[in-house]
Write a protein that holds these residues in place. Structure first.
Motif, PDB file in Angstrom:
ATOM      1  N   HIS A  11     -10.722 -10.579  -9.810  1.00  0.00           N
ATOM      2  CA  HIS A  11     -12.170 -10.387  -9.863  1.00  0.00           C
ATOM      3  C   HIS A  11     -12.507 -10.016 -11.295  1.00  0.00           C
ATOM      4  CE1 HIS A  11     -16.247  -9.279  -8.914  1.00  0.00           C
ATOM      5  NE2 HIS A  11     -16.053  -8.122  -9.494  1.00  0.00           N
ATOM      6  N   THR A  12     -13.595 -10.581 -11.796  1.00  0.00           N
ATOM      7  CA  THR A  12     -14.009 -10.290 -13.160  1.00  0.00           C
ATOM      8  C   THR A  12     -15.298  -9.488 -13.153  1.00  0.00           C
ATOM      9  OG1 THR A  12     -13.061 -12.397 -13.857  1.00  0.00           O
ATOM     10  CG2 THR A  12     -14.537 -11.305 -15.401  1.00  0.00           C
ATOM     11  N   LEU A  13     -15.256  -8.350 -13.832  1.00  0.00           N
ATOM     12  CA  LEU A  13     -16.449  -7.525 -14.028  1.00  0.00           C
ATOM     13  C   LEU A  13     -17.062  -7.875 -15.377  1.00  0.00           C
ATOM     14  CD1 LEU A  13     -15.054  -3.999 -13.050  1.00  0.00           C
ATOM     15  CD2 LEU A  13     -16.764  -5.303 -11.789  1.00  0.00           C
ATOM     16  N   GLU A  14     -18.343  -8.168 -15.384  1.00  0.00           N
ATOM     17  CA  GLU A  14     -18.994  -8.386 -16.666  1.00  0.00           C
ATOM     18  C   GLU A  14     -19.221  -7.027 -17.311  1.00  0.00           C
ATOM     19  OE1 GLU A  14     -22.291 -11.041 -16.826  1.00  0.00           O
ATOM     20  OE2 GLU A  14     -21.410 -12.374 -15.333  1.00  0.00           O
ATOM     21  N   PRO A  15     -18.990  -6.918 -18.616  1.00  0.00           N
ATOM     22  CA  PRO A  15     -19.198  -5.630 -19.297  1.00  0.00           C
ATOM     23  C   PRO A  15     -20.652  -5.178 -19.145  1.00  0.00           C
ATOM     24  CG  PRO A  15     -18.089  -7.204 -20.733  1.00  0.00           C
ATOM     25  CD  PRO A  15     -18.520  -7.953 -19.518  1.00  0.00           C
ATOM     26  N   MET A  57     -16.313 -12.333 -19.279  1.00  0.00           N
ATOM     27  CA  MET A  57     -17.112 -13.395 -18.668  1.00  0.00           C
ATOM     28  C   MET A  57     -16.229 -14.113 -17.649  1.00  0.00           C
ATOM     29  SD  MET A  57     -19.953 -12.851 -19.983  1.00  0.00           S
ATOM     30  CE  MET A  57     -20.819 -14.199 -19.221  1.00  0.00           C
ATOM     31  N   PRO A  58     -16.688 -14.259 -16.402  1.00  0.00           N
ATOM     32  CA  PRO A  58     -15.816 -14.782 -15.347  1.00  0.00           C
ATOM     33  C   PRO A  58     -15.104 -16.089 -15.662  1.00  0.00           C
ATOM     34  CG  PRO A  58     -17.817 -13.897 -14.402  1.00  0.00           C
ATOM     35  CD  PRO A  58     -18.005 -13.875 -15.892  1.00  0.00           C
ATOM     36  N   ASP A  59     -15.821 -17.130 -16.066  1.00  0.00           N
ATOM     37  CA  ASP A  59     -15.127 -18.399 -16.277  1.00  0.00           C
ATOM     38  C   ASP A  59     -14.116 -18.320 -17.417  1.00  0.00           C
ATOM     39  OD1 ASP A  59     -17.317 -18.178 -17.980  1.00  0.00           O
ATOM     40  OD2 ASP A  59     -17.880 -20.288 -17.849  1.00  0.00           O
ATOM     41  N   THR A  60     -14.450 -17.596 -18.473  1.00  0.00           N
ATOM     42  CA  THR A  60     -13.532 -17.435 -19.604  1.00  0.00           C
ATOM     43  C   THR A  60     -12.262 -16.697 -19.188  1.00  0.00           C
ATOM     44  OG1 THR A  60     -15.391 -17.378 -21.151  1.00  0.00           O
ATOM     45  CG2 THR A  60     -13.294 -16.463 -21.931  1.00  0.00           C
ATOM     46  N   GLU A  61     -12.413 -15.614 -18.432  1.00  0.00           N
ATOM     47  CA  GLU A  61     -11.254 -14.822 -18.008  1.00  0.00           C
ATOM     48  C   GLU A  61     -10.397 -15.571 -16.996  1.00  0.00           C
ATOM     49  OE1 GLU A  61     -10.187 -12.048 -19.452  1.00  0.00           O
ATOM     50  OE2 GLU A  61     -11.874 -12.321 -20.810  1.00  0.00           O
ATOM     51  N   ILE A  62     -11.026 -16.346 -16.130  1.00  0.00           N
ATOM     52  CA  ILE A  62     -10.266 -17.143 -15.164  1.00  0.00           C
ATOM     53  C   ILE A  62      -9.432 -18.187 -15.901  1.00  0.00           C
ATOM     54  CG2 ILE A  62     -10.479 -18.842 -13.294  1.00  0.00           C
ATOM     55  CD1 ILE A  62     -13.011 -17.159 -12.409  1.00  0.00           C
ATOM     56  N   HIS A  63     -10.034 -18.867 -16.869  1.00  0.00           N
ATOM     57  CA  HIS A  63      -9.287 -19.856 -17.660  1.00  0.00           C
ATOM     58  C   HIS A  63      -8.134 -19.203 -18.409  1.00  0.00           C
ATOM     59  CE1 HIS A  63     -13.195 -22.380 -17.820  1.00  0.00           C
ATOM     60  NE2 HIS A  63     -12.485 -22.695 -16.767  1.00  0.00           N
ATOM     61  N   ARG A  64      -8.407 -18.047 -19.037  1.00  0.00           N
ATOM     62  CA  ARG A  64      -7.371 -17.354 -19.800  1.00  0.00           C
ATOM     63  C   ARG A  64      -6.196 -16.989 -18.891  1.00  0.00           C
ATOM     64  NH1 ARG A  64      -5.643 -12.666 -19.896  1.00  0.00           N
ATOM     65  NH2 ARG A  64      -7.380 -11.792 -18.734  1.00  0.00           N
ATOM     66  N   PHE A  65      -6.494 -16.368 -17.749  1.00  0.00           N
ATOM     67  CA  PHE A  65      -5.437 -15.970 -16.819  1.00  0.00           C
ATOM     68  C   PHE A  65      -4.635 -17.191 -16.369  1.00  0.00           C
ATOM     69  CE2 PHE A  65      -3.446 -15.083 -12.826  1.00  0.00           C
ATOM     70  CZ  PHE A  65      -2.984 -13.784 -12.962  1.00  0.00           C
ATOM     71  N   ALA A  66      -5.339 -18.251 -16.009  1.00  0.00           N
ATOM     72  CA  ALA A  66      -4.662 -19.455 -15.510  1.00  0.00           C
ATOM     73  C   ALA A  66      -3.702 -20.024 -16.555  1.00  0.00           C
ATOM     74  CB  ALA A  66      -5.693 -20.506 -15.100  1.00  0.00           C
ATOM     75  N   GLU A  67      -4.145 -20.083 -17.792  1.00  0.00           N
ATOM     76  CA  GLU A  67      -3.300 -20.642 -18.855  1.00  0.00           C
ATOM     77  C   GLU A  67      -2.113 -19.735 -19.173  1.00  0.00           C
ATOM     78  OE1 GLU A  67      -5.791 -21.746 -22.179  1.00  0.00           O
ATOM     79  OE2 GLU A  67      -7.122 -22.868 -20.840  1.00  0.00           O
ATOM     80  N   GLU A  68      -2.344 -18.419 -19.214  1.00  0.00           N
ATOM     81  CA  GLU A  68      -1.265 -17.477 -19.560  1.00  0.00           C
ATOM     82  C   GLU A  68      -0.244 -17.308 -18.448  1.00  0.00           C
ATOM     83  OE1 GLU A  68      -3.129 -13.795 -20.712  1.00  0.00           O
ATOM     84  OE2 GLU A  68      -3.969 -14.653 -22.547  1.00  0.00           O
ATOM     85  N   ASN A  69      -0.603 -17.667 -17.209  1.00  0.00           N
ATOM     86  CA  ASN A  69       0.283 -17.418 -16.072  1.00  0.00           C
ATOM     87  C   ASN A  69       0.706 -18.695 -15.346  1.00  0.00           C
ATOM     88  OD1 ASN A  69       0.374 -14.278 -15.736  1.00  0.00           O
ATOM     89  ND2 ASN A  69      -1.743 -14.801 -16.257  1.00  0.00           N
TER      90      ASN A  69
END
Length: 150
Positions: free
Chosen positions: A39-43, A90-102
């Motif tokens: 889950h992504t929390l926006e700042p 930002m949700p889409d940015t963090e989802i992409h980052r996690f997906a690529e790193e993992n």
């Protein structure tokens, strides 16, 4: 093609269970693929434009703690604690980052199937779809005429 690591991105509403259930079914059909849930929390500074003359750290920490508890409720018993993630950004940015790193090879998100202006303005599921380097499954959530928790 089989999936090895599935990322489930949820908004912590009641529909999150439906999204996770779809991912669990896919994981079972793919030799018990690993499932991570996030889950992504926006700042808070984003929500208020950064113009608030006070320290929002304690409020952000409270939101983080609440999100972790809610995510654990949704994830249990399918996703172990070490594979449950609450991140700020930002949700889409963090989802992409996690997906690529993992090495995620499938992202599962909920989609409310918006139309008109809401579709033009975009949504998290649309943002995830357009920037993902792997497959994306948008699970239809909410029912026609039914209000969501959004």
């Amino acid at each position: 093609m089989s999936y090895h690591h599935i990322l489930v991105a949820v908004d912590l509403t009641k529909d999150s269970h439906k999204v996770l259930e779809r991912a669990v079914a896919i994981a079972e059909r793919n030799d018990s693929a690993k499932i991570s849930i996030m889950h992504t929390l926006e700042p808070l500074g984003f929500a208020y434009g950064g113009d608030i003359p006070m320290d929002l750290t304690s409020i952000q920490d409270q939101l983080d703690d609440h999100a972790k508890k809610r995510l654990a409720e949704i994830a249990s018993p399918h996703v172990p604690a070490q594979d449950q993630h609450v991140v700020v950004g930002m949700p889409d940015t963090e989802i992409h980052r996690f997906a690529e790193e993992n090495d995620v090879d499938l992202i599962v998100v909920g989609s409310h199937g918006r139309h008109g202006f809401a579709l033009l303005l975009g949504s998290t599921s649309t943002g995830v779809l357009h920037g993902a380097q792997c497959d994306v499954l948008a699970v239809r959530v909410g029912h026609k005429g039914e209000k969501s928790d959004e």
